[in-house]
Design an enzyme around this catalytic site. Structure first.
Site, PDB file in Angstrom:
ATOM      1  N   CYS A 242     -29.560  25.240  26.436  1.00 31.28           N
ATOM      2  CA  CYS A 242     -28.893  23.819  26.613  1.00 31.28           C
ATOM      3  C   CYS A 242     -29.719  22.758  25.713  1.00 31.28           C
ATOM      4  O   CYS A 242     -30.628  23.025  25.197  1.00 31.28           O
ATOM      5  CB  CYS A 242     -29.646  23.302  28.154  1.00 31.28           C
ATOM      6  SG  CYS A 242     -29.117  21.614  28.846  1.00 31.28           S
TER       7      CYS A 242
ATOM      8  N   HIS B 240     -29.792   9.767  42.406  1.00 25.61           N
ATOM      9  CA  HIS B 240     -29.733   8.315  42.929  1.00 25.61           C
ATOM     10  C   HIS B 240     -30.771   8.268  44.190  1.00 25.61           C
ATOM     11  O   HIS B 240     -30.925   7.143  44.456  1.00 25.61           O
ATOM     12  CB  HIS B 240     -28.353   7.905  43.191  1.00 25.61           C
ATOM     13  CG  HIS B 240     -27.506   7.833  42.053  1.00 25.61           C
ATOM     14  ND1 HIS B 240     -26.620   8.666  41.482  1.00 25.61           N
ATOM     15  CD2 HIS B 240     -27.589   6.479  41.195  1.00 25.61           C
ATOM     16  CE1 HIS B 240     -26.095   8.188  40.268  1.00 25.61           C
ATOM     17  NE2 HIS B 240     -26.428   6.883  39.960  1.00 25.61           N
TER      18      HIS B 240
ATOM     19  N   ARG C 170     -27.173  25.210  34.650  1.00 28.69           N
ATOM     20  CA  ARG C 170     -27.151  23.855  34.400  1.00 28.69           C
ATOM     21  C   ARG C 170     -25.687  23.399  34.793  1.00 28.69           C
ATOM     22  O   ARG C 170     -24.672  23.465  34.236  1.00 28.69           O
ATOM     23  CB  ARG C 170     -27.173  23.777  32.717  1.00 28.69           C
ATOM     24  CG  ARG C 170     -27.499  22.258  32.291  1.00 28.69           C
ATOM     25  CD  ARG C 170     -26.800  21.311  32.838  1.00 28.69           C
ATOM     26  NE  ARG C 170     -27.111  19.788  32.364  1.00 28.69           N
ATOM     27  CZ  ARG C 170     -27.344  18.783  33.244  1.00 28.69           C
ATOM     28  NH1 ARG C 170     -26.851  18.875  34.552  1.00 28.69           N
ATOM     29  NH2 ARG C 170     -27.363  17.621  32.755  1.00 28.69           N
TER      30      ARG C 170
ATOM     31  N   TYR D  61     -24.881  14.350  24.941  1.00 31.49           N
ATOM     32  CA  TYR D  61     -24.935  15.685  23.980  1.00 31.49           C
ATOM     33  C   TYR D  61     -24.838  15.230  22.552  1.00 31.49           C
ATOM     34  O   TYR D  61     -24.086  15.916  21.805  1.00 31.49           O
ATOM     35  CB  TYR D  61     -24.150  16.690  24.345  1.00 31.49           C
ATOM     36  CG  TYR D  61     -24.564  17.170  25.796  1.00 31.49           C
ATOM     37  CD1 TYR D  61     -25.857  17.799  25.982  1.00 31.49           C
ATOM     38  CD2 TYR D  61     -23.661  17.183  26.935  1.00 31.49           C
ATOM     39  CE1 TYR D  61     -26.298  18.203  27.168  1.00 31.49           C
ATOM     40  CE2 TYR D  61     -23.799  17.539  28.229  1.00 31.49           C
ATOM     41  CZ  TYR D  61     -25.250  18.259  28.373  1.00 31.49           C
ATOM     42  OH  TYR D  61     -25.737  18.555  29.452  1.00 31.49           O
TER      43      TYR D  61
ATOM     44  N   HIS E 220     -26.596  -0.143  33.931  1.00 31.92           N
ATOM     45  CA  HIS E 220     -26.596   1.274  34.424  1.00 31.92           C
ATOM     46  C   HIS E 220     -26.682   2.273  33.622  1.00 31.92           C
ATOM     47  O   HIS E 220     -25.848   2.452  32.690  1.00 31.92           O
ATOM     48  CB  HIS E 220     -25.274   1.152  35.386  1.00 31.92           C
ATOM     49  CG  HIS E 220     -24.948   2.439  36.065  1.00 31.92           C
ATOM     50  ND1 HIS E 220     -23.729   3.243  35.793  1.00 31.92           N
ATOM     51  CD2 HIS E 220     -25.813   3.197  36.920  1.00 31.92           C
ATOM     52  CE1 HIS E 220     -24.014   4.387  36.818  1.00 31.92           C
ATOM     53  NE2 HIS E 220     -24.996   4.272  37.527  1.00 31.92           N
TER      54      HIS E 220
HETATM   55  N1  MTE Z   1     -19.243  23.906  32.449  1.00 33.05           N
HETATM   56  C1  MTE Z   1     -18.689  23.166  33.510  1.00 33.05           C
HETATM   57  N2  MTE Z   1     -17.276  23.406  33.905  1.00 33.05           N
HETATM   58  N3  MTE Z   1     -19.673  22.555  34.239  1.00 33.05           N
HETATM   59  C2  MTE Z   1     -20.798  22.167  33.885  1.00 33.05           C
HETATM   60  O1  MTE Z   1     -21.461  21.397  34.486  1.00 33.05           O
HETATM   61  N4  MTE Z   1     -22.750  22.748  32.099  1.00 33.05           N
HETATM   62  C3  MTE Z   1     -22.530  22.954  30.399  1.00 33.05           C
HETATM   63  C4  MTE Z   1     -22.291  24.365  30.199  1.00 33.05           C
HETATM   64  N5  MTE Z   1     -20.609  24.420  30.878  1.00 33.05           N
HETATM   65  C5  MTE Z   1     -21.315  22.904  32.452  1.00 33.05           C
HETATM   66  C6  MTE Z   1     -20.372  23.701  31.934  1.00 33.05           C
HETATM   67  C7  MTE Z   1     -23.931  22.895  30.242  1.00 33.05           C
HETATM   68  S1  MTE Z   1     -24.590  21.441  29.667  1.00 33.05           S
HETATM   69  C8  MTE Z   1     -24.598  24.025  29.843  1.00 33.05           C
HETATM   70  S2  MTE Z   1     -26.183  23.808  29.052  1.00 33.05           S
HETATM   71  C9  MTE Z   1     -24.082  25.184  30.243  1.00 33.05           C
HETATM   72  O2  MTE Z   1     -22.888  25.339  30.830  1.00 33.05           O
HETATM   73  C10 MTE Z   1     -25.130  26.293  31.060  1.00 33.05           C
HETATM   74  O3  MTE Z   1     -24.696  27.399  31.482  1.00 33.05           O
HETATM   75  P1  MTE Z   1     -25.357  28.019  32.684  1.00 33.05           P
HETATM   76  O4  MTE Z   1     -25.396  27.363  33.859  1.00 33.05           O
HETATM   77  O5  MTE Z   1     -24.488  29.479  32.621  1.00 33.05           O
HETATM   78  O6  MTE Z   1     -26.618  28.531  32.114  1.00 33.05           O
END
Ligand code: MTE
Length: 493
Positions: free
Chosen positions: A201, A79, A154, A339, A55
């Site tokens: 990102c 999914h 994101r 990441y 998975h």
């Molecule tokens: N923080 C929370 N709580 N949840 C999330 O999904 N995504 C992260 C980060 N912080 C995320 C998060 C990721 S992977 C990125 S690249 C950035 O937030 C994106 O920030 P933005 O949506 O303000 O551009």
């Protein structure tokens, strides 16, 4: 394929009468004996025991063992794709008894994304549930400050609904014990500090890696990056106020952040940064409550998010619910098993996430935003204008952007813009604190007789780091850190 997709699934009872009918109780039982993993989806029963090991989302699949997939798939809409349903169909072993089907339908929660905010129609949507959208290249470098509505979004989970009057930020790991702050505390007790910082990102430009070999992740173009002004309390001020000092510093190594967005098991999005960055006077880490002079928009973390200038987007936790000063990194999936960068030779069978450090400072990056791939340049104009952005992590300033029209044989130096007023160049940032991108532009005479151009850009930062020329040597299975020279092919007519 005997699997019938979507709402038609119930009709599979009549089409495949030979399949046994199971009760919910039997499905649950099968999942508790012999380490079997049985699940149900839209009225069918699946024995996915053998699939668990492969998975792509790892062990999380076990959370659905013995029950319905629907609540999980509602959170991770990826999914719903045909190829996922095809894979599932291979594991079908029976039909769920109609009464249990009905019970499941009643128990399943409404769409967890129904309260997500409206989004700007110009965003290029990479996934709608959770919402992931990027700024189209042609709009990305229109302004030095990216308008919030067009700033890439994101999200890993539904956007949480937070009542600012009831908002509480919990602080742990300091001599004062657990402290709880309101939004008003944050705004009134600490000076408001403003930083212009670029957020990128880790998956920005992943689509370039996909062209070499398929990677796992959202197919971002060049727009998973943006530049905004962020205002809020400095994290170091808040930590000091609640007792951070040499005693804590002697033991602690990391500062962990938890979001208020949670998956079906109540697990929040979480990440951490090194303590040294969090408390450094030059680190400029903010508990931000404003973006571009207004309250944070819902998608960007309302009412409070962490802004960690120079550090990968993933650590800039939105909808901040908890801060923990700790000896350890965050234990979250996104810190430990995502990441991270790997060798091009590492595949999903050999990858060991423990062997690589979590991405923090990002490498130098640049991209062409104008002209766009496949567009046509007017030959009668005799020259072509290129635009783009350049940025480096860790506060390293971009000192030069090189541009080529012939795939990298000959080079020209672009003009850099680093201020809202369009001054070229604006005043330099303090050394080591270049948090914001530079936009660049250049007009170059068209080469005689050229019918096609391969436009290339590459940036150099203040540590003289530059971008690799091709993607293959930096390809990795998650498609992160995609920073090869950006190449755009255009026609001349
Ligand atoms: N923080 C929370 N709580 N949840 C999330 O999904 N995504 C992260 C980060 N912080 C995320 C998060 C990721 S992977 C990125 S690249 C950035 O937030 C994106 O920030 P933005 O949506 O303000 O551009």
């Amino acid at each position: 394929m005997d699997f019938i997709r979507g709402e038609q699934a119930a009709t599979s009872v009549t089409r495949a009468p030979s399949l046994p009918v199971y009760t919910q109780e039997e499905v649950t039982k099968h999942s508790s004996i012999d380490n079997g993993v049985w699940v149900t989806y839209k009225g069918s029963v699946y024995d996915i025991t053998e699939f668990v090991a492969i998975h792509p989302g790892g062990d999380k699949i076990l959370l659905a063992a013995g029950g319905a997939l629907e609540p999980f798939w509602a959170l991770y809409a990826v999914h719903g794709q045909d190829h996922v349903l095809d894979i599932l169909s291979e594991y079908k072993v029976g039909i769920l008894q109609p009464e249990d089907c009905k019970k499941q339908e009643m128990a399943n929660p409404a769409d967890p994304y129904s309260t997500d905010p409206p989004r700007h129609p110009a965003l290029v949507v990479n996934s709608s549930k959770p919402f992931n959208g990027e700024t189209p290249p042609s709009l990305l470098t229109d302004s030095y400050i990216t308008p919030s509505a067009l700033f890439f979004k994101r999200n890993h989970l539904p956007v949480p609904q937070v009542d600012p009057a009831k908002y509480k930020l919990q602080l742990e790991g300091l001599p004062e014990g657990t402290v709880s702050l309101t939004l008003d505390d944050l705004k009134s007790r600490f000076p408001k500090h403003t930083v212009t910082a670029t957020l990128q990102c880790a998956g920005n430009r992943r689509s370039d890696m996909n062209k070499i070999k398929q990677v796992k992740g959202l197919n971002w173009g060049v727009g998973a990056i943006g530049n905004a002004t962020w205002s809020g309390a400095r994290l170091r001020d808040v930590l000091s106020f609640y007792g951070f000092g040499p005693e804590v510093a002697a033991k602690a190594r990391h500062v962990q952040f938890e979001g208020l967005d949670q998956d079906t098991t109540g697990t929040p999005y979480a990440a951490s940064i090194p303590l040294s960055k969090a408390v450094s006077e030059e680190g400029d880490v903010l508990l931000a409550y404003e973006m571009n002079g207004e309250d944070l928009p819902a998608d960007h973390g309302y009412p409070v998010r962490v802004v960690v200038p120079g550090i990968v987007g993933a650590r800039n936790v939105k909808w901040l619910g908890k801060i923990v000063v700790s000896e350890e990194e965050s234990k979250s999936h996104w810190q430990q098993n995502d990441y991270k960068g790997f060798s091009p030779g590492t595949d999903w069978d050999t990858v060991d996430f423990k062997s690589a450090p979590a991405i923090q400072e990002l490498p130098v990056q640049s991209a062409i935003t104008w002209p766009e791939e496949g567009s046509t340049v007017d030959h009668s104009m005799k020259e072509v204008t290129l635009k783009g952005y350049a940025w480096s992590g860790g506060g390293r300033e971009v000192v030069r952007v090189d541009v080529s029209l012939d795939g990298g044989k000959t080079w020209h130096v672009a003009e850099l813009q680093n201020s809202e007023t369009g001054q070229k160049p604006g005043p330099p940032p303090p050394p080591g604190r270049a948090w914001a991108w530079k936009l660049w532009e250049i007009t170059i005479p068209l080469p005689e007789g050229a019918q096609e151009l391969e436009l290339v850009c590459k940036a150099v930062d203040s540590s003289y780091n530059s971008q690799p020329d091709t993607v293959s040597p930096i390809w990795n299975l998650r498609g992160v850190l995609s920073t090869a020279w950006h190449r755009v092919k255009v026609k001349v007519e």
